[in-house]
Design a protein around this motif. Structure first.
Motif, PDB file in Angstrom:
ATOM      1  N   GLU A 125       0.832  -1.203   0.000  1.00 40.06           N
ATOM      2  CA  GLU A 125       0.000   0.000   0.000  1.00 40.06           C
ATOM      3  C   GLU A 125       0.869   1.257   0.000  1.00 40.06           C
ATOM      4  OE1 GLU A 125      -2.382  -0.461   3.460  1.00 40.06           O
ATOM      5  OE2 GLU A 125      -3.741  -1.942   2.561  1.00 40.06           O
ATOM      6  N   ILE A 126       1.944   1.245   0.786  1.00 41.63           N
ATOM      7  CA  ILE A 126       2.826   2.412   0.861  1.00 41.63           C
ATOM      8  C   ILE A 126       3.481   2.682  -0.492  1.00 41.63           C
ATOM      9  CG2 ILE A 126       5.019   3.253   1.835  1.00 41.63           C
ATOM     10  CD1 ILE A 126       4.250   1.889   4.462  1.00 41.63           C
ATOM     11  N   LEU A 127       3.933   1.608  -1.150  1.00 38.60           N
ATOM     12  CA  LEU A 127       4.625   1.751  -2.438  1.00 38.60           C
ATOM     13  C   LEU A 127       3.676   1.708  -3.627  1.00 38.60           C
ATOM     14  CD1 LEU A 127       7.742  -0.498  -1.704  1.00 38.60           C
ATOM     15  CD2 LEU A 127       7.571   1.989  -1.583  1.00 38.60           C
ATOM     16  N   LYS A 128       2.363   1.550  -3.348  1.00 39.61           N
ATOM     17  CA  LYS A 128       1.324   1.546  -4.388  1.00 39.61           C
ATOM     18  C   LYS A 128       1.599   0.519  -5.475  1.00 39.61           C
ATOM     19  CE  LYS A 128       0.220   6.408  -3.525  1.00 39.61           C
ATOM     20  NZ  LYS A 128       0.073   7.770  -4.080  1.00 39.61           N
ATOM     21  N   VAL A 129       1.916  -0.690  -5.037  1.00 44.23           N
ATOM     22  CA  VAL A 129       2.185  -1.774  -5.983  1.00 44.23           C
ATOM     23  C   VAL A 129       0.920  -2.076  -6.784  1.00 44.23           C
ATOM     24  CG1 VAL A 129       2.810  -4.214  -6.209  1.00 44.23           C
ATOM     25  CG2 VAL A 129       3.974  -2.772  -4.519  1.00 44.23           C
ATOM     26  N   GLY A 130       1.044  -2.102  -8.092  1.00 42.75           N
ATOM     27  CA  GLY A 130      -0.084  -2.393  -8.957  1.00 42.75           C
ATOM     28  C   GLY A 130      -0.726  -1.171  -9.574  1.00 42.75           C
ATOM     29  N   GLU A 131      -0.371   0.031  -9.088  1.00 42.77           N
ATOM     30  CA  GLU A 131      -0.936   1.265  -9.639  1.00 42.77           C
ATOM     31  C   GLU A 131      -0.036   1.812 -10.749  1.00 42.77           C
ATOM     32  OE1 GLU A 131      -2.001   4.250  -6.831  1.00 42.77           O
ATOM     33  OE2 GLU A 131      -2.802   2.808  -5.366  1.00 42.77           O
ATOM     34  N   LEU A 132      -0.649   2.441 -11.745  1.00 42.03           N
ATOM     35  CA  LEU A 132       0.124   3.050 -12.820  1.00 42.03           C
ATOM     36  C   LEU A 132       0.877   4.273 -12.293  1.00 42.03           C
ATOM     37  CD1 LEU A 132      -2.359   2.920 -15.844  1.00 42.03           C
ATOM     38  CD2 LEU A 132      -0.261   1.604 -15.557  1.00 42.03           C
ATOM     39  N   PRO A 133       2.042   4.565 -12.855  1.00 41.17           N
ATOM     40  CA  PRO A 133       2.788   5.743 -12.396  1.00 41.17           C
ATOM     41  C   PRO A 133       2.051   7.030 -12.729  1.00 41.17           C
ATOM     42  CG  PRO A 133       3.853   4.740 -14.316  1.00 41.17           C
ATOM     43  CD  PRO A 133       2.779   3.801 -13.878  1.00 41.17           C
ATOM     44  N   SER A 134       2.210   8.019 -11.865  1.00 41.15           N
ATOM     45  CA  SER A 134       1.586   9.326 -12.075  1.00 41.15           C
ATOM     46  C   SER A 134       2.289  10.071 -13.209  1.00 41.15           C
ATOM     47  CB  SER A 134       1.683  10.135 -10.783  1.00 41.15           C
ATOM     48  OG  SER A 134       1.481  11.497 -11.029  1.00 41.15           O
ATOM     49  N   GLU A 135       1.535  10.926 -13.895  1.00 41.62           N
ATOM     50  CA  GLU A 135       2.110  11.732 -14.971  1.00 41.62           C
ATOM     51  C   GLU A 135       2.963  12.885 -14.441  1.00 41.62           C
ATOM     52  OE1 GLU A 135       1.931  11.394 -18.176  1.00 41.62           O
ATOM     53  OE2 GLU A 135       0.410   9.840 -18.439  1.00 41.62           O
ATOM     54  N   THR A 136       2.769  13.242 -13.181  1.00 43.09           N
ATOM     55  CA  THR A 136       3.422  14.449 -12.662  1.00 43.09           C
ATOM     56  C   THR A 136       4.330  14.199 -11.470  1.00 43.09           C
ATOM     57  OG1 THR A 136       1.478  14.870 -11.287  1.00 43.09           O
ATOM     58  CG2 THR A 136       1.553  15.951 -13.437  1.00 43.09           C
TER      59      THR A 136
END
Length: 595
Positions: A276-287
């Motif tokens: 959850e802390i490292l946001k595993v599975g989420e796409l990288p932010s554009e900004t």
């Protein structure tokens, strides 16, 4: 020829950014030609830069072109460009690697990660980029952040894989955990009596290891997340930090049940929290450009991260059990039960998360430095920090202080409003974001000193300082502004495209609506600028400033102002009610004329 080719490639990039021509129209021969420039003109910075930019755009904008580019350009061809000294070329190179990584099919992504590991990409980036004797600019920080996210996203498959209780290979991992912890003797004979004895021994040992299901611990890993990733972390810890693993298991198995920190359950919950802390599975932010240098210092950084944090969890558990009055009070009230244990474990996990987050915000340069930061954030220190923050809040909740706050708040709000408007007068450079984020196209917007007109226009490059009004071609009278909208209500966020799906970009988007259908669309460079501009525009329209930044600034300035006004009353307790008015004196003989 070099200058001519450079200008031609630059013109091509500019034309393609208008989106009129589809990327799919280009032939394999064209791709081969651009790819050849990456090697042929390695010493010509401008040609190499444009060639890398075109390759990145091809990969990001077309699935067919991704496959063709992947065949023409190899990681081995890109790696030498990272070993140079030009940060722009390094940035473009990592951008191409990230694009190939991002667009790779799921079954090819791990294969590409293995190639990057073989080519020692992490070590090269650490040496020639992160630890180079120069500051890392925002664009490089963003590309490092994207690479960090994509690397951790490789863990998603294991994180979402449930353990199959019937899979012998997976069960063998649990047997190995038991063997390392208790150094089991040779297996008993398979007689009926010895089989019962062995089952009993296994059940006892699995309980000591801290599993919920003592008979079949495989059932503990059927919840996703964290799935099999938790078991992978436990095995890595047991094999690579064997002494610490054995110490934790034996230390807790020798305690009474009510005092133990169960290794199995704790590891599962910790793995879930780290994901959850490292946001595993989420796409990288554009900004976003929030990369952590320490994750580039080890090939198995996530596993090492876990190993440090599981030892922290065990240490914090002991500290909380030893110092927390709530532990004994809750145990007496609730008895030692599953609900009590769950409640205490939840408290421990909250403290551990706070310790980890506070240490990460300091951006440690190595895992050892991260570990050192955690040593200074003991449970006692966390309590002191919490108490200090709570006292600062409580000091300002008495009735007289609240009345004083109410009196001076309008002055502070007016001060914040003037600051916001002054920032709009200075202006801000906004980046034009498209499907290829890293394209360097900018535009500038600023408010006139009389607060009546917005001046804006395109720029060739990021400006150094303020841009004069007369160099900005377009104007928008403030009187023509009808509304300011944010997030998904913005016209440019309703359009089809990658940006629509990105939560971080949505949070930075705002638009000015004017006339019947006119609009001026913004994507702020960061959250701070977003708050400044939305506050400033709302102030121009006579509306309230409602951003988080205004709320924080108001709290900070109010606190400072009240503290300044109360300096003379230090160590004097302020009563909740005003003192009573004394009775009139019986005579006024004490009054005399000093003259």
């Amino acid at each position: 020829f070099g200058d001519m080719l450079s200008f031609t490639l630059t013109a091509f990039v500019e034309l393609m950014d208008h989106g009129i021509v589809s990327w799919d129209t280009f032939s394999v021969a064209f791709i081969k030609k651009i790819a050849s420039y990456v090697n042929k003109f390695a010493s010509d910075i401008s040609i190499l830069q444009r060639s890398l930019a075109i390759l990145e755009s091809m990969v990001l904008n077309s699935h067919d072109l991704y496959q063709k580019v992947a065949q023409e350009i190899t990681i081995g061809q890109l790696i030498p460009h990272l070993q140079g000294t030009d940060q722009e070329i390094q940035t473009y190179t990592i951008a191409v690697i990230n694009a190939l990584f991002l667009k790779a099919p799921d079954d090819k992504r791990q294969e590409m990660a293995n190639i990057l590991a073989q080519k020692q990409l992490r070590s090269i980036i650490l040496t020639h980029v992160i630890r180079a004797q120069r500051a890392i600019n925002n664009e490089m920080a963003h590309q490092l952040y994207v690479l960090q996210v994509l690397t951790f996203n490789l863990l998603e498959d294991r994180m979402m894989t449930k353990m199959d209780p019937q899979d012998q290979a997976q069960r063998d991992i649990i047997f190995e955990l038991r063997r390392i912890a208790f150094d089991a003797e040779s297996e008993p004979n398979n007689s009926s009596g010895s089989m019962e004895k062995r089952k009993s021994m296994y059940t006892r040992d699995y309980k000591k290891l801290g599993f919920i299901n003592h008979v079949n611990p495989a059932m503990d890993f059927t919840q996703t997340p964290p799935g099999m990733l938790a078991l992978d972390n436990m095995l890595y810890f047991a094999k690579h930090h064997q002494d610490a693993y054995i110490r934790i298991v034996l230390e807790n198995s020798s305690r009474e049940d009510k005092h133990e920190c169960p290794f199995g359950r704790s590891s599962i919950e910790l793995t879930k929290m780290l994901c959850e802390i490292l946001k595993v599975g989420e796409l990288p932010s554009e900004t976003c450009n929030d990369f952590h240098p320490m994750f580039f210092t080890h090939d198995r950084s996530f596993e090492e991260f876990f190993c440090i944090c599981i030892q922290l969890l065990n240490k914090t558990w002991k500290e909380m059990r030893a110092t927390s009055e709530d532990f004994n009070k809750a145990r007496k009230r609730m008895g030692f039960s599953f609900y009590f244990f769950f409640h205490f474990q939840l408290q421990v996990m909250q403290v551990v998360k706070e310790q980890i987050m506070r240490a990460l915000t300091t951006k440690p340069s190595s895992l050892d430095q991260f570990k050192s930061k955690l040593q200074n954030l003991s449970y006692t220190e966390i309590l002191k920090i919490r108490q200090s923050e709570r006292m600062n809040q409580e000091d300002f909740q008495s009735r007289p202080i609240l009345e004083l706050k109410e009196k001076i708040q309008p002055e502070i709000l007016e001060l914040i409003k003037q600051q916001r408007l002054n920032r709009l007068v200075e202006g801000t450079c906004f980046r034009k974001l498209n499907s290829r984020r890293r394209q360097d196209k900018f535009w500038y917007c600023r408010l006139s000193p009389n607060h009546k007109v917005l001046h804006y226009g395109d720029l060739e490059e990021s400006p150094q300082g303020e841009v004069p009004h007369d160099s900005l071609q377009d104007k928008l009278p403030v009187a023509d502004i009808k509304a300011v909208v944010t997030g998904k209500d913005c016209p440019h966020m309703k359009e089809k495209g990658a940006l629509k799906q990105n939560k971080e970009v949505l949070e930075l988007a705002f638009s000015i609506l004017y006339d019947s259908s006119g609009q001026l669309n913004f994507i702020a460079p960061d959250k701070h600028e977003y708050c400044v501009w939305t506050d400033g525009l709302n102030a121009l329209l006579g509306k309230d400033m409602l951003s988080d930044l205004t709320r924080n600034d108001l709290d900070t300035l109010l606190s400072m102002e009240i503290k300044l006004r109360l300096l003379d009353l230090e160590n004097i307790q302020i009563p909740d009610a005003p003192p009573p008015i004394p009775k009139e004196p019986s005579n006024y003989d004490f009054v005399y004329d000093c003259n």
